[in-house]
Motif scaffolding. Structure first.
Motif, PDB file in Angstrom:
ATOM      1  N   ALA A 111       0.824  -1.213   0.000  1.00  0.00           N
ATOM      2  CA  ALA A 111       0.000   0.000   0.000  1.00  0.00           C
ATOM      3  C   ALA A 111       0.860   1.266   0.000  1.00  0.00           C
ATOM      4  CB  ALA A 111      -0.915   0.004   1.224  1.00  0.00           C
ATOM      5  N   GLU A 112       2.177   1.081   0.065  1.00  0.00           N
ATOM      6  CA  GLU A 112       3.156   2.171   0.094  1.00  0.00           C
ATOM      7  C   GLU A 112       3.031   3.040   1.342  1.00  0.00           C
ATOM      8  OE1 GLU A 112       3.077   4.213  -3.683  1.00  0.00           O
ATOM      9  OE2 GLU A 112       3.686   2.401  -4.754  1.00  0.00           O
ATOM     10  N   PHE A 113       2.626   2.402   2.471  1.00  0.00           N
ATOM     11  CA  PHE A 113       2.531   3.101   3.742  1.00  0.00           C
ATOM     12  C   PHE A 113       3.831   2.986   4.529  1.00  0.00           C
ATOM     13  CE2 PHE A 113      -2.349   2.369   3.972  1.00  0.00           C
ATOM     14  CZ  PHE A 113      -2.537   3.349   3.018  1.00  0.00           C
ATOM     15  N   ILE A 114       4.606   1.941   4.275  1.00  0.00           N
ATOM     16  CA  ILE A 114       5.899   1.753   4.933  1.00  0.00           C
ATOM     17  C   ILE A 114       6.948   1.421   3.891  1.00  0.00           C
ATOM     18  CG2 ILE A 114       4.847   0.984   7.113  1.00  0.00           C
ATOM     19  CD1 ILE A 114       5.761  -1.878   6.392  1.00  0.00           C
ATOM     20  N   LYS A 115       8.198   1.593   4.293  1.00  0.00           N
ATOM     21  CA  LYS A 115       9.320   1.269   3.410  1.00  0.00           C
ATOM     22  C   LYS A 115      10.284   0.380   4.186  1.00  0.00           C
ATOM     23  CE  LYS A 115      12.635   3.398   0.366  1.00  0.00           C
ATOM     24  NZ  LYS A 115      12.312   3.059  -0.966  1.00  0.00           N
ATOM     25  N   MET A 116      10.769  -0.657   3.515  1.00  0.00           N
ATOM     26  CA  MET A 116      11.717  -1.587   4.114  1.00  0.00           C
ATOM     27  C   MET A 116      13.136  -1.159   3.730  1.00  0.00           C
ATOM     28  SD  MET A 116      12.193  -5.703   3.532  1.00  0.00           S
ATOM     29  CE  MET A 116      12.131  -5.507   1.779  1.00  0.00           C
ATOM     30  N   HIS A 117      14.050  -1.274   4.696  1.00  0.00           N
ATOM     31  CA  HIS A 117      15.460  -0.964   4.471  1.00  0.00           C
ATOM     32  C   HIS A 117      16.276  -2.156   4.956  1.00  0.00           C
ATOM     33  CE1 HIS A 117      14.191   3.242   4.038  1.00  0.00           C
ATOM     34  NE2 HIS A 117      13.426   3.007   5.076  1.00  0.00           N
ATOM     35  N   LYS A 118      17.116  -2.685   4.079  1.00  0.00           N
ATOM     36  CA  LYS A 118      17.979  -3.812   4.461  1.00  0.00           C
ATOM     37  C   LYS A 118      19.419  -3.314   4.519  1.00  0.00           C
ATOM     38  CE  LYS A 118      15.441  -7.847   3.186  1.00  0.00           C
ATOM     39  NZ  LYS A 118      15.525  -8.871   4.182  1.00  0.00           N
ATOM     40  N   ALA A 119      20.116  -3.723   5.570  1.00  0.00           N
ATOM     41  CA  ALA A 119      21.526  -3.375   5.739  1.00  0.00           C
ATOM     42  C   ALA A 119      22.219  -4.579   6.383  1.00  0.00           C
ATOM     43  CB  ALA A 119      21.671  -2.137   6.609  1.00  0.00           C
ATOM     44  N   PHE A 120      23.519  -4.560   6.336  1.00  0.00           N
ATOM     45  CA  PHE A 120      24.293  -5.616   6.984  1.00  0.00           C
ATOM     46  C   PHE A 120      24.989  -5.057   8.208  1.00  0.00           C
ATOM     47  CE2 PHE A 120      23.765  -7.519   2.849  1.00  0.00           C
ATOM     48  CZ  PHE A 120      23.620  -8.860   3.152  1.00  0.00           C
ATOM     49  N   THR A 157      22.019  -9.697   8.267  1.00  0.00           N
ATOM     50  CA  THR A 157      21.153  -8.658   7.705  1.00  0.00           C
ATOM     51  C   THR A 157      20.337  -8.024   8.823  1.00  0.00           C
ATOM     52  OG1 THR A 157      19.395 -10.223   7.248  1.00  0.00           O
ATOM     53  CG2 THR A 157      20.923  -9.760   5.453  1.00  0.00           C
ATOM     54  N   ASN A 158      20.099  -6.741   8.677  1.00  0.00           N
ATOM     55  CA  ASN A 158      19.259  -6.002   9.606  1.00  0.00           C
ATOM     56  C   ASN A 158      18.177  -5.312   8.785  1.00  0.00           C
ATOM     57  OD1 ASN A 158      18.390  -4.847  12.059  1.00  0.00           O
ATOM     58  ND2 ASN A 158      19.519  -2.984  11.595  1.00  0.00           N
ATOM     59  N   THR A 159      16.939  -5.715   8.988  1.00  0.00           N
ATOM     60  CA  THR A 159      15.826  -5.145   8.246  1.00  0.00           C
ATOM     61  C   THR A 159      15.086  -4.172   9.148  1.00  0.00           C
ATOM     62  OG1 THR A 159      15.602  -7.211   7.022  1.00  0.00           O
ATOM     63  CG2 THR A 159      13.747  -5.680   6.924  1.00  0.00           C
ATOM     64  N   THR A 160      14.946  -2.935   8.680  1.00  0.00           N
ATOM     65  CA  THR A 160      14.201  -1.930   9.428  1.00  0.00           C
ATOM     66  C   THR A 160      13.083  -1.380   8.552  1.00  0.00           C
ATOM     67  OG1 THR A 160      15.719  -0.171   8.753  1.00  0.00           O
ATOM     68  CG2 THR A 160      16.165  -1.245  10.869  1.00  0.00           C
ATOM     69  N   TYR A 161      12.120  -0.773   9.204  1.00  0.00           N
ATOM     70  CA  TYR A 161      10.960  -0.212   8.518  1.00  0.00           C
ATOM     71  C   TYR A 161      10.752   1.227   8.956  1.00  0.00           C
ATOM     72  CZ  TYR A 161      10.046  -4.980   7.209  1.00  0.00           C
ATOM     73  OH  TYR A 161      10.171  -6.229   6.680  1.00  0.00           O
ATOM     74  N   THR A 162      10.317   2.048   8.004  1.00  0.00           N
ATOM     75  CA  THR A 162       9.971   3.438   8.278  1.00  0.00           C
ATOM     76  C   THR A 162       8.637   3.736   7.615  1.00  0.00           C
ATOM     77  OG1 THR A 162      11.153   4.211   6.323  1.00  0.00           O
ATOM     78  CG2 THR A 162      12.382   4.230   8.389  1.00  0.00           C
ATOM     79  N   LEU A 163       7.979   4.789   8.100  1.00  0.00           N
ATOM     80  CA  LEU A 163       6.750   5.246   7.460  1.00  0.00           C
ATOM     81  C   LEU A 163       7.086   6.078   6.234  1.00  0.00           C
ATOM     82  CD1 LEU A 163       4.387   6.552  10.292  1.00  0.00           C
ATOM     83  CD2 LEU A 163       4.191   4.461   8.981  1.00  0.00           C
ATOM     84  N   THR A 164       6.275   5.971   5.221  1.00  0.00           N
ATOM     85  CA  THR A 164       6.374   6.877   4.079  1.00  0.00           C
ATOM     86  C   THR A 164       5.512   8.100   4.394  1.00  0.00           C
ATOM     87  OG1 THR A 164       4.454   5.922   2.971  1.00  0.00           O
ATOM     88  CG2 THR A 164       6.619   4.937   2.462  1.00  0.00           C
ATOM     89  N   ASP A 165       5.661   9.153   3.609  1.00  0.00           N
ATOM     90  CA  ASP A 165       4.809  10.328   3.799  1.00  0.00           C
ATOM     91  C   ASP A 165       3.342   9.960   3.618  1.00  0.00           C
ATOM     92  OD1 ASP A 165       6.952  11.997   4.370  1.00  0.00           O
ATOM     93  OD2 ASP A 165       7.155  12.694   2.302  1.00  0.00           O
ATOM     94  N   LEU A 166       3.065   9.121   2.613  1.00  0.00           N
ATOM     95  CA  LEU A 166       1.697   8.666   2.375  1.00  0.00           C
ATOM     96  C   LEU A 166       1.171   7.884   3.582  1.00  0.00           C
ATOM     97  CD1 LEU A 166      -0.785   8.207   0.540  1.00  0.00           C
ATOM     98  CD2 LEU A 166       0.395   6.179  -0.358  1.00  0.00           C
ATOM     99  N   GLY A 167       1.994   7.016   4.131  1.00  0.00           N
ATOM    100  CA  GLY A 167       1.601   6.234   5.301  1.00  0.00           C
ATOM    101  C   GLY A 167       1.298   7.114   6.501  1.00  0.00           C
ATOM    102  N   ARG A 168       2.143   8.110   6.725  1.00  0.00           N
ATOM    103  CA  ARG A 168       1.937   9.035   7.845  1.00  0.00           C
ATOM    104  C   ARG A 168       0.623   9.794   7.674  1.00  0.00           C
ATOM    105  NH1 ARG A 168       5.255  10.429  11.604  1.00  0.00           N
ATOM    106  NH2 ARG A 168       7.031   9.562  10.505  1.00  0.00           N
TER     107      ARG A 168
END
Length: 98
Positions: free
Chosen positions: A56-65, A70-81
């Motif tokens: 729904a494009e309300f959150i965005k996934m970010h993968k890093a090492f 792996t470390n997967t984090t999530y943030t809100l998008t402007d649309l989600g907020r």
């Protein structure tokens, strides 16, 4: 008087997605493991709800090492907020009987 139920977003009918959005709206980003622990969910259950919010494009996934993990984090998008705040406003209007 306008029916406040019409302003509610069906995606947030799920208590899990409501919980994810509530955690993310007060944090810049949250890891998968932290969400899993906070909401007391299994990996698969959380993953399916995160996928719905991501589609729904309300959150965005970010993968890093971190090292080799792996470390997967999530943030809100402007649309989600914006969408979540509109949902909360509609709930508040229902409660207050506006």
């Amino acid at each position: 008087m306008k029916n406040p139920i019409g302003a509610l977003n069906k995606i947030f009918d799920s208590r899990i997605r409501l919980g994810v959005m509530s955690v993310l709206i007060v944090n810049d980003s949250v890891s998968f493991n932290d969400l899993k622990q906070l909401l007391e969910l299994t990996d698969g259950n959380l993953a399916s709800h995160l996928n719905t919010l991501e589609q729904a494009e309300f959150i965005k996934m970010h993968k890093a090492f971190i090292g080799r993990k792996t470390n997967t984090t999530y943030t809100l998008t402007d649309l989600g907020r914006q969408t979540f705040k509109a949902h909360l406003d509609a709930l508040e209007k229902m409660i207050k009987g506006i």
